[in-house]
Design a protein around this motif. Structure first.
Motif, PDB file in Angstrom:
ATOM      1  N   THR A   1       0.842  -1.207   0.000  1.00 55.36           N
ATOM      2  CA  THR A   1       0.000   0.000   0.000  1.00 55.36           C
ATOM      3  C   THR A   1       0.872   1.250   0.000  1.00 55.36           C
ATOM      4  O   THR A   1       0.668   2.175  -0.792  1.00 55.36           O
ATOM      5  CB  THR A   1      -0.921  -0.018   1.234  1.00 55.36           C
ATOM      6  OG1 THR A   1      -1.650  -1.251   1.229  1.00 55.36           O
ATOM      7  CG2 THR A   1      -1.879   1.154   1.238  1.00 55.36           C
TER       8      THR A   1
ATOM      9  N   TYR B   1      -5.683  -2.932  -9.768  1.00 51.65           N
ATOM     10  CA  TYR B   1      -5.532  -3.397  -8.387  1.00 51.65           C
ATOM     11  C   TYR B   1      -6.202  -4.758  -8.226  1.00 51.65           C
ATOM     12  O   TYR B   1      -7.254  -5.011  -8.814  1.00 51.65           O
ATOM     13  CB  TYR B   1      -6.192  -2.385  -7.432  1.00 51.65           C
ATOM     14  CG  TYR B   1      -6.296  -2.886  -6.007  1.00 51.65           C
ATOM     15  CD1 TYR B   1      -5.195  -2.866  -5.161  1.00 51.65           C
ATOM     16  CD2 TYR B   1      -7.502  -3.415  -5.535  1.00 51.65           C
ATOM     17  CE1 TYR B   1      -5.286  -3.352  -3.866  1.00 51.65           C
ATOM     18  CE2 TYR B   1      -7.599  -3.904  -4.238  1.00 51.65           C
ATOM     19  CZ  TYR B   1      -6.484  -3.868  -3.411  1.00 51.65           C
ATOM     20  OH  TYR B   1      -6.576  -4.363  -2.138  1.00 51.65           O
TER      21      TYR B   1
ATOM     22  N   GLY C   1      -6.913  -7.495  -4.763  1.00 50.12           N
ATOM     23  CA  GLY C   1      -6.733  -7.651  -3.318  1.00 50.12           C
ATOM     24  C   GLY C   1      -7.998  -8.201  -2.694  1.00 50.12           C
ATOM     25  O   GLY C   1      -8.903  -8.656  -3.419  1.00 50.12           O
TER      26      GLY C   1
ATOM     27  N   ASP D   1      -9.285 -11.485  -3.734  1.00 52.64           N
ATOM     28  CA  ASP D   1      -7.954 -12.072  -3.612  1.00 52.64           C
ATOM     29  C   ASP D   1      -7.500 -11.922  -2.157  1.00 52.64           C
ATOM     30  O   ASP D   1      -6.854 -10.943  -1.794  1.00 52.64           O
ATOM     31  CB  ASP D   1      -7.013 -11.279  -4.533  1.00 52.64           C
ATOM     32  CG  ASP D   1      -6.043 -12.169  -5.262  1.00 52.64           C
ATOM     33  OD1 ASP D   1      -5.615 -13.173  -4.673  1.00 52.64           O
ATOM     34  OD2 ASP D   1      -5.715 -11.831  -6.416  1.00 52.64           O
TER      35      ASP D   1
ATOM     36  N   ARG E   1      -3.389 -11.262  -0.833  1.00 51.90           N
ATOM     37  CA  ARG E   1      -2.396 -10.243  -1.195  1.00 51.90           C
ATOM     38  C   ARG E   1      -3.064  -8.917  -1.544  1.00 51.90           C
ATOM     39  O   ARG E   1      -4.255  -8.844  -1.816  1.00 51.90           O
ATOM     40  CB  ARG E   1      -1.591 -10.704  -2.407  1.00 51.90           C
ATOM     41  CG  ARG E   1      -2.483 -10.945  -3.596  1.00 51.90           C
ATOM     42  CD  ARG E   1      -1.739 -11.137  -4.889  1.00 51.90           C
ATOM     43  NE  ARG E   1      -2.710 -11.343  -5.950  1.00 51.90           N
ATOM     44  CZ  ARG E   1      -2.416 -11.413  -7.229  1.00 51.90           C
ATOM     45  NH1 ARG E   1      -1.166 -11.318  -7.606  1.00 51.90           N
ATOM     46  NH2 ARG E   1      -3.360 -11.567  -8.128  1.00 51.90           N
ATOM     47  N   LYS E   2      -2.206  -7.870  -1.557  1.00 48.91           N
ATOM     48  CA  LYS E   2      -2.587  -6.604  -2.180  1.00 48.91           C
ATOM     49  C   LYS E   2      -1.634  -6.410  -3.337  1.00 48.91           C
ATOM     50  O   LYS E   2      -0.419  -6.563  -3.178  1.00 48.91           O
ATOM     51  CB  LYS E   2      -2.485  -5.451  -1.188  1.00 48.91           C
ATOM     52  CG  LYS E   2      -3.596  -5.433  -0.176  1.00 48.91           C
ATOM     53  CD  LYS E   2      -3.823  -4.021   0.341  1.00 48.91           C
ATOM     54  CE  LYS E   2      -5.128  -3.983   1.138  1.00 48.91           C
ATOM     55  NZ  LYS E   2      -5.669  -2.622   1.204  1.00 48.91           N
ATOM     56  N   SER E   3      -2.160  -6.081  -4.512  1.00 49.44           N
ATOM     57  CA  SER E   3      -1.344  -5.983  -5.713  1.00 49.44           C
ATOM     58  C   SER E   3      -1.720  -4.720  -6.479  1.00 49.44           C
ATOM     59  O   SER E   3      -2.859  -4.575  -6.919  1.00 49.44           O
ATOM     60  CB  SER E   3      -1.573  -7.234  -6.575  1.00 49.44           C
ATOM     61  OG  SER E   3      -0.785  -7.171  -7.738  1.00 49.44           O
TER      62      SER E   3
ATOM     63  N   ASN F   1       3.442  -6.163  -5.012  1.00 47.34           N
ATOM     64  CA  ASN F   1       2.682  -7.159  -4.267  1.00 47.34           C
ATOM     65  C   ASN F   1       3.060  -7.160  -2.792  1.00 47.34           C
ATOM     66  O   ASN F   1       4.252  -7.128  -2.456  1.00 47.34           O
ATOM     67  CB  ASN F   1       2.967  -8.563  -4.825  1.00 47.34           C
ATOM     68  CG  ASN F   1       2.371  -8.775  -6.201  1.00 47.34           C
ATOM     69  OD1 ASN F   1       1.268  -8.303  -6.482  1.00 47.34           O
ATOM     70  ND2 ASN F   1       3.088  -9.476  -7.055  1.00 47.34           N
TER      71      ASN F   1
ATOM     72  N   VAL G   1      -1.080 -10.316   2.699  1.00 48.83           N
ATOM     73  CA  VAL G   1      -2.111  -9.899   3.647  1.00 48.83           C
ATOM     74  C   VAL G   1      -2.232 -10.913   4.779  1.00 48.83           C
ATOM     75  O   VAL G   1      -2.239 -10.569   5.954  1.00 48.83           O
ATOM     76  CB  VAL G   1      -3.469  -9.703   2.930  1.00 48.83           C
ATOM     77  CG1 VAL G   1      -4.579  -9.399   3.943  1.00 48.83           C
ATOM     78  CG2 VAL G   1      -3.368  -8.595   1.891  1.00 48.83           C
TER      79      VAL G   1
ATOM     80  N   SER H   1       1.077 -15.979   3.904  1.00 50.59           N
ATOM     81  CA  SER H   1       1.257 -15.659   2.490  1.00 50.59           C
ATOM     82  C   SER H   1       2.672 -15.989   2.024  1.00 50.59           C
ATOM     83  O   SER H   1       3.655 -15.629   2.673  1.00 50.59           O
ATOM     84  CB  SER H   1       0.977 -14.173   2.281  1.00 50.59           C
ATOM     85  OG  SER H   1       1.421 -13.778   1.008  1.00 50.59           O
TER      86      SER H   1
ATOM     87  N   TYR I   1      -7.760  -8.582 -12.018  1.00 48.78           N
ATOM     88  CA  TYR I   1      -7.435  -7.205 -11.615  1.00 48.78           C
ATOM     89  C   TYR I   1      -8.555  -6.265 -12.040  1.00 48.78           C
ATOM     90  O   TYR I   1      -9.122  -6.399 -13.126  1.00 48.78           O
ATOM     91  CB  TYR I   1      -6.120  -6.737 -12.255  1.00 48.78           C
ATOM     92  CG  TYR I   1      -4.898  -7.288 -11.570  1.00 48.78           C
ATOM     93  CD1 TYR I   1      -4.155  -6.507 -10.685  1.00 48.78           C
ATOM     94  CD2 TYR I   1      -4.484  -8.603 -11.802  1.00 48.78           C
ATOM     95  CE1 TYR I   1      -3.032  -7.008 -10.060  1.00 48.78           C
ATOM     96  CE2 TYR I   1      -3.364  -9.122 -11.182  1.00 48.78           C
ATOM     97  CZ  TYR I   1      -2.638  -8.317 -10.306  1.00 48.78           C
ATOM     98  OH  TYR I   1      -1.535  -8.825  -9.683  1.00 48.78           O
TER      99      TYR I   1
END
Ligand code: TYF
Ligand code: FE
Length: 403
Positions: free
Chosen positions: A55, A72, A74, A79, A82-84, A97, A100, A104, A184
């Motif tokens: 982030t 994005y 997440g 998802d 992860r946050k991507s 990436n 979360v 992971s 995405y």
């Protein structure tokens, strides 16, 4: 809270509008016939990072590098793990990436290597042909070719292993119109562009450098040759430069038209501890050392980035005052005084000249950094600057207590 940025017009958001002639100038393309190529590569698809806090890293690339958020994935898009964040600047695409969930696997990479590059993904026309060829050459196939689809179409991907824990994902996106990959969602930046700032601070990825362990450089040069059909470029750092001041050996491989260039470094026993040894120790093995980004206006790029707080390596004043430099480089598009003011290095070869500058490492570990490069005909990597550059790098190494 990633909503549409009201200060950005739709026209400004068309950030992919780099044509072939611009690319030819920016990254130094040459003509090449793909038909006999065993592993034809079109371009870098993305530089993919695993970081401790995606982030905030995505925010850094928007504020400091002027990149635009375009997609994005997440927990909000289904998802959970992860946050991507997908960021673009011209044809350059970064994917950031972060993990979360505590288990992971993204976090495993970050725990071992710190913030770093997991994947130098490549756009190819024929994933299956590339994987089949790579397999005959003994490459490790991490992920078999498969189709992934959503409402925007289908992407075919596979992945092969390269140095360290780094991979090359292969992507055929010719049947896909979505913002990045299936799964995405399109996003736009919430970070406003500063007053008067140009549309972007760089246009393309010029080259991606790998650091490998002592004695492994030639193995990887040969690997890129056998597995991916890459050829050696003229520039290399051999024994002479290594023992005198660079403490590294380096060779460059590229695909046929030079769109994708991968210099490979290994440490060399010099007078001092190699900067490559420092990288290998803190990264925990081989990995991507620097990404060079092509800009059409390095003065503007550096001015904007310094204003945002990005720190660059500064060559000593003596670099600019050396009469030998002035005679070697001849006329360039700005006065040497301007280069000196900004700390920009300059080099010339038989094809033309280039301007370049290097950031300090951008994370907590003395590992990954960036280069900005403005090419004017030169297809080189700044060999004439190695002495000044490596001395500047060593001064930083010394300040960290790692020399
Ligand atoms: O990519 C290159 O080869 C140049 C030179 O630690 C270079 O950017 C090589 C090694 C290094 C820093 C710059
Ligand atoms: Fe470089």
């Amino acid at each position: 809270p990633m909503t549409t940025d009201s200060t950005t017009t739709p026209a400004e958001q068309a950030i992919d509008d780099i044509d072939y002639d611009q690319l030819r100038r920016l990254v130094g393309l040459v003509d090449h016939d793909d038909s006999a190529d065993p592993f034809p590569v079109k371009a870098m698809d993305a530089v993919v990072f695993a970081v401790g806090n995606a982030t905030q890293t995505a925010w850094f690339y928007q504020v400091a590098f002027g990149m635009q958020l375009v997609a994005y994935a997440g927990p909000e898009t289904g998802d959970a793990d992860r946050k991507s964040f997908v960021l673009k600047s011209g044809s350059a695409r970064f994917v950031i990436n972060g993990g979360v969930r505590p288990d992971s696997t993204l976090l495993d990479h970050q725990r071992k290597h710190g913030d770093g590059v997991t994947d130098l993904s490549l756009e190819v026309a024929d994933v299956d042909r590339c994987v089949a060829h790579a397999r005959t050459q003994g490459a490790t196939v991490l992920s078999e070719p498969r189709d992934v689809s959503d409402e925007h179409g289908t992407v075919r991907t596979a992945a092969i292993a390269t140095y360290g824990d780094t991979r090359h994902t292969l992507v055929d996106r010719s049947r896909y119109t979505g913002p990045y990959l299936p799964g995405y969602a399109a996003r736009t930046s919430t970070v406003p562009r500063p007053e008067g700032a140009p549309k972007r601070l760089f246009q393309a990825v010029d080259h991606c450098v790998g650091n490998v362990e002592l004695g492994n450089m030639n193995y990887w040069v040969d690997w890129y040759h056998r597995v991916m059909g890459f050829m050696n470029m003229a520039e290399f750092v051999g024994d002479d430069i290594a023992t005198e001041y660079s403490a590294l050996m380096s060779k460059v491989v590229s695909n046929g038209n030079h769109r994708v260039k991968f210099p490979l470094n290994e440490p060399a026993a010099g007078k001092k501890r190699s900067q490559i040894d420092e990288y290998l120790e803190f990264y925990g093995g081989a990995g991507c050392q620097h990404i060079a980004l092509a800009t059409g206006d390095i003065i503007e790029t550096v001015t904007r980035m310094r204003a945002a707080g990005v720190e660059f390596l500064n060559p000593p004043d003596s670099y600019y005052d050396d009469p030998e430099l002035r005679s070697r480089i001849g006329e360039v598009r700005v006065p040497i005084e301007t280069l000196k003011e900004h700390g920009i290095l300059v080099d010339r070869d038989e094809d033309g000249y280039l301007l370049q500058i290097f950031t300090k490492p951008i994370g907590d570990r003395p590992t990954v950094f960036y280069e900005f490069i403005e090419r004017h005909g030169s297809l080189g990597f700044g060999k004439g600057n190695f002495k000044a550059l490596f001395e500047a790098i060593e001064r930083e190494q010394e300040r960290r207590g790692n020399l």
